[in-house]
Design a protein around this motif. Structure first.
Motif, PDB file in Angstrom:
ATOM      1  N   GLN A 136       0.838  -1.206   0.000  1.00 62.08           N
ATOM      2  CA  GLN A 136       0.000   0.000   0.000  1.00 62.08           C
ATOM      3  C   GLN A 136       0.872   1.254   0.000  1.00 62.08           C
ATOM      4  O   GLN A 136       0.614   2.197  -0.742  1.00 62.08           O
ATOM      5  N   TRP A 165      -0.621  13.799  10.349  1.00 60.30           N
ATOM      6  CA  TRP A 165      -0.146  13.241   9.084  1.00 60.30           C
ATOM      7  C   TRP A 165      -1.049  13.656   7.926  1.00 60.30           C
ATOM      8  O   TRP A 165      -0.980  13.108   6.828  1.00 60.30           O
ATOM      9  N   GLY A 166      -1.922  14.612   8.192  1.00 61.90           N
ATOM     10  CA  GLY A 166      -2.800  15.139   7.151  1.00 61.90           C
ATOM     11  C   GLY A 166      -3.436  16.403   7.696  1.00 61.90           C
ATOM     12  O   GLY A 166      -3.423  16.631   8.916  1.00 61.90           O
ATOM     13  N   GLY A 191      -8.023   4.799   9.982  1.00 58.58           N
ATOM     14  CA  GLY A 191      -6.831   5.595   9.614  1.00 58.58           C
ATOM     15  C   GLY A 191      -6.570   6.652  10.667  1.00 58.58           C
ATOM     16  O   GLY A 191      -6.286   7.807  10.347  1.00 58.58           O
ATOM     17  N   GLY A 193      -4.170   7.225  12.627  1.00 56.51           N
ATOM     18  CA  GLY A 193      -2.828   7.767  12.798  1.00 56.51           C
ATOM     19  C   GLY A 193      -2.458   7.784  14.268  1.00 56.51           C
ATOM     20  O   GLY A 193      -2.736   6.830  15.014  1.00 56.51           O
ATOM     21  N   ASP A 213      -5.734   1.439  12.504  1.00 55.44           N
ATOM     22  CA  ASP A 213      -4.688   1.910  11.592  1.00 55.44           C
ATOM     23  C   ASP A 213      -3.818   0.695  11.264  1.00 55.44           C
ATOM     24  O   ASP A 213      -3.842  -0.305  11.987  1.00 55.44           O
ATOM     25  N   ASN A 214      -3.063   0.782  10.164  1.00 52.01           N
ATOM     26  CA  ASN A 214      -2.176  -0.354   9.867  1.00 52.01           C
ATOM     27  C   ASN A 214      -0.721  -0.049  10.257  1.00 52.01           C
ATOM     28  O   ASN A 214       0.177  -0.772   9.880  1.00 52.01           O
ATOM     29  N   HIS A 215      -0.530   1.036  11.037  1.00 54.72           N
ATOM     30  CA  HIS A 215       0.814   1.454  11.443  1.00 54.72           C
ATOM     31  C   HIS A 215       0.921   1.260  12.953  1.00 54.72           C
ATOM     32  O   HIS A 215       0.320   2.034  13.725  1.00 54.72           O
ATOM     33  N   GLY A 240      -5.045  -3.057  11.634  1.00 51.38           N
ATOM     34  CA  GLY A 240      -5.793  -3.711  10.549  1.00 51.38           C
ATOM     35  C   GLY A 240      -5.801  -2.872   9.291  1.00 51.38           C
ATOM     36  O   GLY A 240      -5.327  -1.734   9.271  1.00 51.38           O
ATOM     37  N   ASP A 241      -6.347  -3.488   8.268  1.00 51.97           N
ATOM     38  CA  ASP A 241      -6.403  -2.864   6.949  1.00 51.97           C
ATOM     39  C   ASP A 241      -7.811  -2.297   6.729  1.00 51.97           C
ATOM     40  O   ASP A 241      -8.801  -3.014   6.919  1.00 51.97           O
ATOM     41  N   MET A 242      -7.870  -1.030   6.327  1.00 49.56           N
ATOM     42  CA  MET A 242      -9.171  -0.394   6.122  1.00 49.56           C
ATOM     43  C   MET A 242      -9.997  -1.081   5.029  1.00 49.56           C
ATOM     44  O   MET A 242     -11.202  -0.924   4.959  1.00 49.56           O
ATOM     45  N   GLU A 258     -10.833  10.584   8.873  1.00 50.12           N
ATOM     46  CA  GLU A 258     -10.254  11.858   8.390  1.00 50.12           C
ATOM     47  C   GLU A 258      -9.002  11.568   7.561  1.00 50.12           C
ATOM     48  O   GLU A 258      -8.081  10.874   8.038  1.00 50.12           O
ATOM     49  N   CYS A 260      -8.072   9.722   5.001  1.00 47.67           N
ATOM     50  CA  CYS A 260      -7.493   8.400   4.697  1.00 47.67           C
ATOM     51  C   CYS A 260      -8.293   7.597   3.675  1.00 47.67           C
ATOM     52  O   CYS A 260      -7.772   6.609   3.141  1.00 47.67           O
ATOM     53  N   TYR A 262      -8.916   8.099   0.677  1.00 42.62           N
ATOM     54  CA  TYR A 262      -8.265   8.088  -0.640  1.00 42.62           C
ATOM     55  C   TYR A 262      -7.334   6.888  -0.803  1.00 42.62           C
ATOM     56  O   TYR A 262      -7.082   6.430  -1.912  1.00 42.62           O
TER      57      TYR A 262
END
Ligand SMILES: C[S@@+](CC[C@H](N)C(=O)[O-])C[C@H]1O[C@@H](n2cnc3c(N)ncnc32)[C@H](O)[C@@H]1O
Length: 389
Positions: A136, A165-166, A191, A193, A213-215, A240-242, A258, A260, A262
């Protein structure tokens, strides 16, 4: 002088082919007294020239017209165009092989493939050994499998000390929260963050909040923050993965996302996340959009590569409604939201300038900042407050 078999050997053509050429009048042998047809050096040269013209895409008849100076310019121009297209195609194929061998950058190819075959692109990256998360990130950030690791190391170095981060602000999160028609009882933030919006949600919604989040590093930071502020019991981190949510359907009556959606594609996200909302469920999502229909060439070019699916608000709203939602409210994020993100990012880029000389990650980050400075009125970050229709 050559017999037909000798001529064939010289130019690499069969006897039948040469007889056909003779019938078309492209060569003309002289019949000798012994009955053999003999050909001259001139025939060899004519055949060499014909072969070159054929390589350029001309038919035999067109070759003949060319040799007789009767060819039309328009036809030659047309063939030239076809040839240019073939060369470009071959060059692309060559670039790909060279890039796979590590001799050229792969970014253009990854971008192109992501547009025409996004799922196959992702599957291919995973076949190459990239984890889901890295595949990703490669699609969105590094865009080159050969340099992905060093790109991401630089990228993390820039971003890790930053809270945001955004683009976003507490005021904008609250404005969306205040637009909700009913109070939710179960919330999923996607997402999340490092949890900058999560803690605002936790403060104003006294209900459990699952923050996904996946981080892992971001989730760790989020939990530190939640502990500091006294929300550790209320916030449940989820790695996890969105696009593959680890929850049962209809589990939440509010999903918050917010900056994420996209990443998996806004339309796809809208449709997929809807399944996880209860029948009266609400979705808050923010996304960068064009402010008008005619952006400048520079901004259009930048976002065509940075975010090819960027839309106008009107088009996004159509997609939102077609995906099964009603728009309760939408608004452009405040200037403060942009400053909250870009000011510390610029500061960080300045700090690392001498350390990360030539870093593609830093070049890309600065390019985005420059687009913001020079073209901001051409785009907005919109917050959409939606209800399941
Ligand atoms: C642009 S940041 C926005 C973060 C945060 N919402 C904010 O506004 O500051 C996007 C977030 O999505 C996360 N992310 C990226 N791909 C993801 C995925 N496939 N599943 C879940 N989270 C993902 C990133 O780790 C990052 O935290």
């Amino acid at each position: 002088m050559y017999r037909i078999s000798e001529l064939g050997e010289r130019v690499g053509l069969s006897r039948t082919a040469l007889l056909y050429y003779e019938k078309l009048g492209l060569i003309s042998g002289k019949r000798m007294s012994n009955g053999y047809r003999m050909y001259s050096d001139m025939d060899v040269q004519r055949l060499t020239l014909i072969q070159q013209l054929q390589n350029g895409g001309l038919t035999l008849k067109e070759c003949k017209a060319c040799l007789e100076a009767k060819i039309e310019q328009a036809l030659l121009r047309d063939r030239l165009q076809q040839l240019d297209a073939e060369i470009a195609h071959k060059q692309q194929a060559r670039d790909l092989l060279a890039a796979l061998l590590g001799e050229k950058p792969l970014s253009g190819w990854h971008e192109m493939l992501d547009k025409v075959a996004p799922d196959a692109h992702l599957a291919w990256l995973k076949m190459q050994g990239f984890s889901d998360v890295d595949a990703q990130r490669l699609r969105w950030l590094s865009k080159d499998m050969n340099t992905h690791e060093s790109y991401m190391a630089d990228f993390e170095q820039v971003y890790s000390p930053l809270d945001r981060w955004g683009p976003g602000s507490e005021g904008d999160t609250l404005a969306a929260l205040n637009a909700l028609p009913q109070k939710p009882t179960s919330v999923l933030e996607i997402g999340c963050g490092q949890g900058i919006a999560t803690t605002v949600l936790a403060e104003h919604l006294p209900v459990p909040i699952t923050a996904l989040d996946n981080h892992q590093g971001a989730l760790d930071r989020l939990m530190e923050r939640a502990k500091e502020l006294g929300y550790a019991e209320q916030v449940v981190p989820a790695i996890g993965d969105m696009s593959e949510l680890p929850f049962t359907t209809q589990s939440f009556d509010l999903i918050w996302a917010e900056g994420c959606a996209y990443i998996m594609g806004v339309e796809k996200a809208l449709k997929y996340w809807r399944e996880f909302l209860t029948p009266q469920g609400l979705l808050v999502v923010s996304d960068i959009v064009w402010s008008g229909d005619t952006p400048s060439e520079e901004a259009a070019q930048f976002w065509a590569s940075g975010y090819p699916d960027m839309q106008t608000v009107t088009k996004r709203i159509k997609q939102i409604e077609a995906s099964g939602y009603r728009v309760i409210k939408h608004f452009a994020l405040s200037d403060e939201a942009w400053q909250n993100y870009y000011q510390p990012l610029q500061q960080r880029a300045n700090e690392l300038k001498t350390q990360l000389i030539g870093s593609q990650a830093l070049i890309d980050i600065q390019a985005e900042l420059d687009i913001f400075y020079h073209h901001k009125p051409e785009f907005d970050y919109q917050m959409f407050v939606l209800a399941k229709a």
